[in-house]
Structures are given as structure tokens and as C-alpha cells.
Write a protein that holds these residues in place. Structure first.
Motif, PDB file in Angstrom:
ATOM      1  N   VAL A  11      -8.496   8.508   2.701  1.00 27.74           N
ATOM      2  CA  VAL A  11      -8.627   7.094   3.026  1.00 27.74           C
ATOM      3  C   VAL A  11      -7.246   6.455   3.092  1.00 27.74           C
ATOM      4  O   VAL A  11      -6.273   7.015   2.603  1.00 27.74           O
ATOM      5  N   SER A  12      -7.178   5.295   3.686  1.00 27.69           N
ATOM      6  CA  SER A  12      -5.929   4.567   3.774  1.00 27.69           C
ATOM      7  C   SER A  12      -5.454   4.148   2.387  1.00 27.69           C
ATOM      8  O   SER A  12      -6.261   3.874   1.503  1.00 27.69           O
ATOM      9  N   SER A  13      -4.140   4.116   2.213  1.00 31.10           N
ATOM     10  CA  SER A  13      -3.609   3.741   0.900  1.00 31.10           C
ATOM     11  C   SER A  13      -3.259   2.264   0.825  1.00 31.10           C
ATOM     12  O   SER A  13      -2.611   1.822  -0.107  1.00 31.10           O
ATOM     13  N   ARG A  14      -3.690   1.523   1.820  1.00 37.27           N
ATOM     14  CA  ARG A  14      -3.417   0.091   1.781  1.00 37.27           C
ATOM     15  C   ARG A  14      -4.165  -0.568   0.624  1.00 37.27           C
ATOM     16  O   ARG A  14      -5.243  -0.115   0.238  1.00 37.27           O
ATOM     17  N   PRO A  15      -3.611  -1.675   0.084  1.00 43.66           N
ATOM     18  CA  PRO A  15      -4.290  -2.341  -1.034  1.00 43.66           C
ATOM     19  C   PRO A  15      -5.681  -2.832  -0.640  1.00 43.66           C
ATOM     20  O   PRO A  15      -5.870  -3.347   0.464  1.00 43.66           O
ATOM     21  N   GLY A  16      -6.615  -2.643  -1.518  1.00 39.77           N
ATOM     22  CA  GLY A  16      -7.967  -3.132  -1.284  1.00 39.77           C
ATOM     23  C   GLY A  16      -8.835  -2.205  -0.459  1.00 39.77           C
ATOM     24  O   GLY A  16      -9.942  -2.566  -0.076  1.00 39.77           O
ATOM     25  N   THR A  17      -8.353  -0.999  -0.168  1.00 34.49           N
ATOM     26  CA  THR A  17      -9.132  -0.069   0.637  1.00 34.49           C
ATOM     27  C   THR A  17     -10.350   0.442  -0.127  1.00 34.49           C
ATOM     28  O   THR A  17     -10.254   0.818  -1.289  1.00 34.49           O
ATOM     29  N   ILE A  18     -11.469   0.437   0.565  1.00 34.63           N
ATOM     30  CA  ILE A  18     -12.692   0.956  -0.026  1.00 34.63           C
ATOM     31  C   ILE A  18     -13.067   2.241   0.700  1.00 34.63           C
ATOM     32  O   ILE A  18     -13.035   2.306   1.924  1.00 34.63           O
ATOM     33  N   CYS A  19     -13.359   3.292  -0.058  1.00 33.36           N
ATOM     34  CA  CYS A  19     -13.738   4.572   0.538  1.00 33.36           C
ATOM     35  C   CYS A  19     -14.989   4.399   1.391  1.00 33.36           C
ATOM     36  O   CYS A  19     -16.001   3.904   0.915  1.00 33.36           O
ATOM     37  N   PRO A  20     -14.901   4.800   2.687  1.00 36.42           N
ATOM     38  CA  PRO A  20     -16.051   4.616   3.571  1.00 36.42           C
ATOM     39  C   PRO A  20     -17.222   5.536   3.211  1.00 36.42           C
ATOM     40  O   PRO A  20     -18.346   5.297   3.631  1.00 36.42           O
ATOM     41  N   ARG A  21     -16.949   6.576   2.453  1.00 36.22           N
ATOM     42  CA  ARG A  21     -18.030   7.498   2.132  1.00 36.22           C
ATOM     43  C   ARG A  21     -18.785   7.092   0.864  1.00 36.22           C
ATOM     44  O   ARG A  21     -19.998   7.046   0.839  1.00 36.22           O
ATOM     45  N   CYS A  22     -18.033   6.793  -0.193  1.00 39.12           N
ATOM     46  CA  CYS A  22     -18.729   6.520  -1.457  1.00 39.12           C
ATOM     47  C   CYS A  22     -18.580   5.075  -1.946  1.00 39.12           C
ATOM     48  O   CYS A  22     -19.206   4.683  -2.910  1.00 39.12           O
ATOM     49  N   GLY A  23     -17.728   4.306  -1.261  1.00 40.16           N
ATOM     50  CA  GLY A  23     -17.634   2.894  -1.609  1.00 40.16           C
ATOM     51  C   GLY A  23     -16.712   2.580  -2.775  1.00 40.16           C
ATOM     52  O   GLY A  23     -16.655   1.451  -3.248  1.00 40.16           O
ATOM     53  N   LEU A  24     -15.986   3.576  -3.231  1.00 40.99           N
ATOM     54  CA  LEU A  24     -15.064   3.358  -4.350  1.00 40.99           C
ATOM     55  C   LEU A  24     -13.837   2.591  -3.880  1.00 40.99           C
ATOM     56  O   LEU A  24     -13.327   2.833  -2.791  1.00 40.99           O
ATOM     57  N   LYS A  25     -13.367   1.668  -4.708  1.00 44.65           N
ATOM     58  CA  LYS A  25     -12.134   0.963  -4.384  1.00 44.65           C
ATOM     59  C   LYS A  25     -10.969   1.878  -4.715  1.00 44.65           C
ATOM     60  O   LYS A  25     -10.468   1.912  -5.843  1.00 44.65           O
ATOM     61  N   VAL A  26     -10.507   2.613  -3.702  1.00 43.08           N
ATOM     62  CA  VAL A  26      -9.560   3.704  -3.925  1.00 43.08           C
ATOM     63  C   VAL A  26      -8.195   3.225  -4.385  1.00 43.08           C
ATOM     64  O   VAL A  26      -7.689   3.668  -5.407  1.00 43.08           O
ATOM     65  N   SER A  27      -7.604   2.309  -3.634  1.00 36.63           N
ATOM     66  CA  SER A  27      -6.234   1.917  -3.947  1.00 36.63           C
ATOM     67  C   SER A  27      -6.155   1.229  -5.304  1.00 36.63           C
ATOM     68  O   SER A  27      -5.192   1.384  -6.031  1.00 36.63           O
ATOM     69  N   GLU A  28      -7.184   0.489  -5.635  1.00 39.08           N
ATOM     70  CA  GLU A  28      -7.192  -0.197  -6.918  1.00 39.08           C
ATOM     71  C   GLU A  28      -7.235   0.823  -8.051  1.00 39.08           C
ATOM     72  O   GLU A  28      -6.603   0.671  -9.073  1.00 39.08           O
ATOM     73  N   ASN A  29      -8.005   1.881  -7.815  1.00 38.48           N
ATOM     74  CA  ASN A  29      -8.156   2.942  -8.804  1.00 38.48           C
ATOM     75  C   ASN A  29      -6.858   3.722  -9.017  1.00 38.48           C
ATOM     76  O   ASN A  29      -6.591   4.209 -10.101  1.00 38.48           O
ATOM     77  N   ASN A  30      -6.084   3.839  -7.955  1.00 39.30           N
ATOM     78  CA  ASN A  30      -4.863   4.649  -8.020  1.00 39.30           C
ATOM     79  C   ASN A  30      -3.620   3.822  -8.295  1.00 39.30           C
ATOM     80  O   ASN A  30      -2.520   4.334  -8.251  1.00 39.30           O
ATOM     81  N   MET A  31      -3.825   2.555  -8.525  1.00 36.17           N
ATOM     82  CA  MET A  31      -2.687   1.659  -8.719  1.00 36.17           C
ATOM     83  C   MET A  31      -1.848   2.094  -9.915  1.00 36.17           C
ATOM     84  O   MET A  31      -2.355   2.386 -10.985  1.00 36.17           O
ATOM     85  N   LYS A  32      -0.552   2.146  -9.690  1.00 35.61           N
ATOM     86  CA  LYS A  32       0.350   2.528 -10.773  1.00 35.61           C
ATOM     87  C   LYS A  32       1.212   1.338 -11.169  1.00 35.61           C
ATOM     88  O   LYS A  32       1.618   0.540 -10.321  1.00 35.61           O
ATOM     89  N   ILE A  33       1.483   1.262 -12.428  1.00 34.46           N
ATOM     90  CA  ILE A  33       2.418   0.246 -12.904  1.00 34.46           C
ATOM     91  C   ILE A  33       3.476   0.924 -13.762  1.00 34.46           C
ATOM     92  O   ILE A  33       3.300   2.060 -14.188  1.00 34.46           O
ATOM     93  N   ARG A  34       4.523   0.225 -14.017  1.00 36.89           N
ATOM     94  CA  ARG A  34       5.587   0.781 -14.822  1.00 36.89           C
ATOM     95  C   ARG A  34       5.462   0.248 -16.248  1.00 36.89           C
ATOM     96  O   ARG A  34       5.211  -0.931 -16.457  1.00 36.89           O
ATOM     97  N   CYS A  35       5.640   1.138 -17.189  1.00 42.33           N
ATOM     98  CA  CYS A  35       5.588   0.746 -18.593  1.00 42.33           C
ATOM     99  C   CYS A  35       6.646  -0.318 -18.857  1.00 42.33           C
ATOM    100  O   CYS A  35       7.784  -0.156 -18.445  1.00 42.33           O
ATOM    101  N   PRO A  36       6.269  -1.411 -19.512  1.00 42.86           N
ATOM    102  CA  PRO A  36       7.229  -2.496 -19.746  1.00 42.86           C
ATOM    103  C   PRO A  36       8.278  -2.162 -20.794  1.00 42.86           C
ATOM    104  O   PRO A  36       9.263  -2.885 -20.936  1.00 42.86           O
ATOM    105  N   GLU A  37       8.055  -1.090 -21.531  1.00 36.44           N
ATOM    106  CA  GLU A  37       9.000  -0.709 -22.585  1.00 36.44           C
ATOM    107  C   GLU A  37      10.331  -0.276 -21.979  1.00 36.44           C
ATOM    108  O   GLU A  37      10.376   0.573 -21.087  1.00 36.44           O
TER     109      GLU A  37
END
Ligand SMILES: [Zn+2]
Ligand SMILES: [Zn+2]
Length: 83
Positions: A11-37
Motif C-alpha cells: 500500500v502507499s506510505s502516504r499519511p492516512g493510507t488505509i489498506c484496500p484489502r483489510c481496511g487497516l490504517k497502515v501508515s498510522e500503524n507504522n508511524m515512527k517517532i524519535r525517543c525524546p530522551e
């Protein structure tokens, strides 16, 4: 492109992308952040509440926690000279 973590469809890695097959919010699920420490700065999943590397809290404090902390601070200041 990235793969849906649930069904594996590409699926596309653009923000807000929803998997066309299962409906999962893919990009939101894979979102990475950096530890603030400062000494850690590990890249971790946004879904995690604590950094797996250093154990610090990743998410901001909840409003109720902030209010409680502020109250404690006020109490400390208020009762300081009574003891
Ligand atoms: Zn999927
Ligand atoms: Zn960390």
C-alpha cells in the motif's frame, strides 16, 4: 510503498493510507517517532507508550496527570511554611 502489517498487501506510505484489502490504517500503524530522551534518540513505533531502549515515557502526559502534578506543586508551595 510499504506492506500492510495485517494482510501483507502493498500500500502507499502516504499519511492516512488505509489498506484496500483489510481496511487497516497502515501508515498510522507504522508511524515512527524519535525517543525524546537526549542520550537515546531511538526510533520507535508511535504505538508504544514507553521507549523499549531507555524506558522513558514517549507519549505526553494525560491532562489529568498534568492537573494532578500542578495541584501537588501548588500544595507544596502553599503548605511550605506551615511545617
Ligand atoms: Zn491489509
Ligand atoms: Zn529512549
Amino acid at each position: 510503498m510499504l506492506k500492510c502489517p495485517r494482510c501483507g498487501k502493498e500500500v502507499s506510505s502516504r499519511p492516512g493510507t488505509i489498506c484496500p484489502r483489510c481496511g487497516l490504517k497502515v501508515s498510522e500503524n507504522n508511524m515512527k517517532i524519535r525517543c525524546p530522551e537526549q542520550n537515546c534518540r531511538a526510533v520507535v513505533s508511535k504505538k508504544l507508550e514507553y521507549c523499549p531502549k531507555c524506558g522513558c515515557k514517549l507519549r505526553g502526559y494525560k491532562l489529568s496527570e498534568l492537573v494532578r502534578m500542578a495541584r501537588n506543586k501548588i500544595d507544596e508551595t502553599f503548605y511550605e511554611d506551615k511545617e
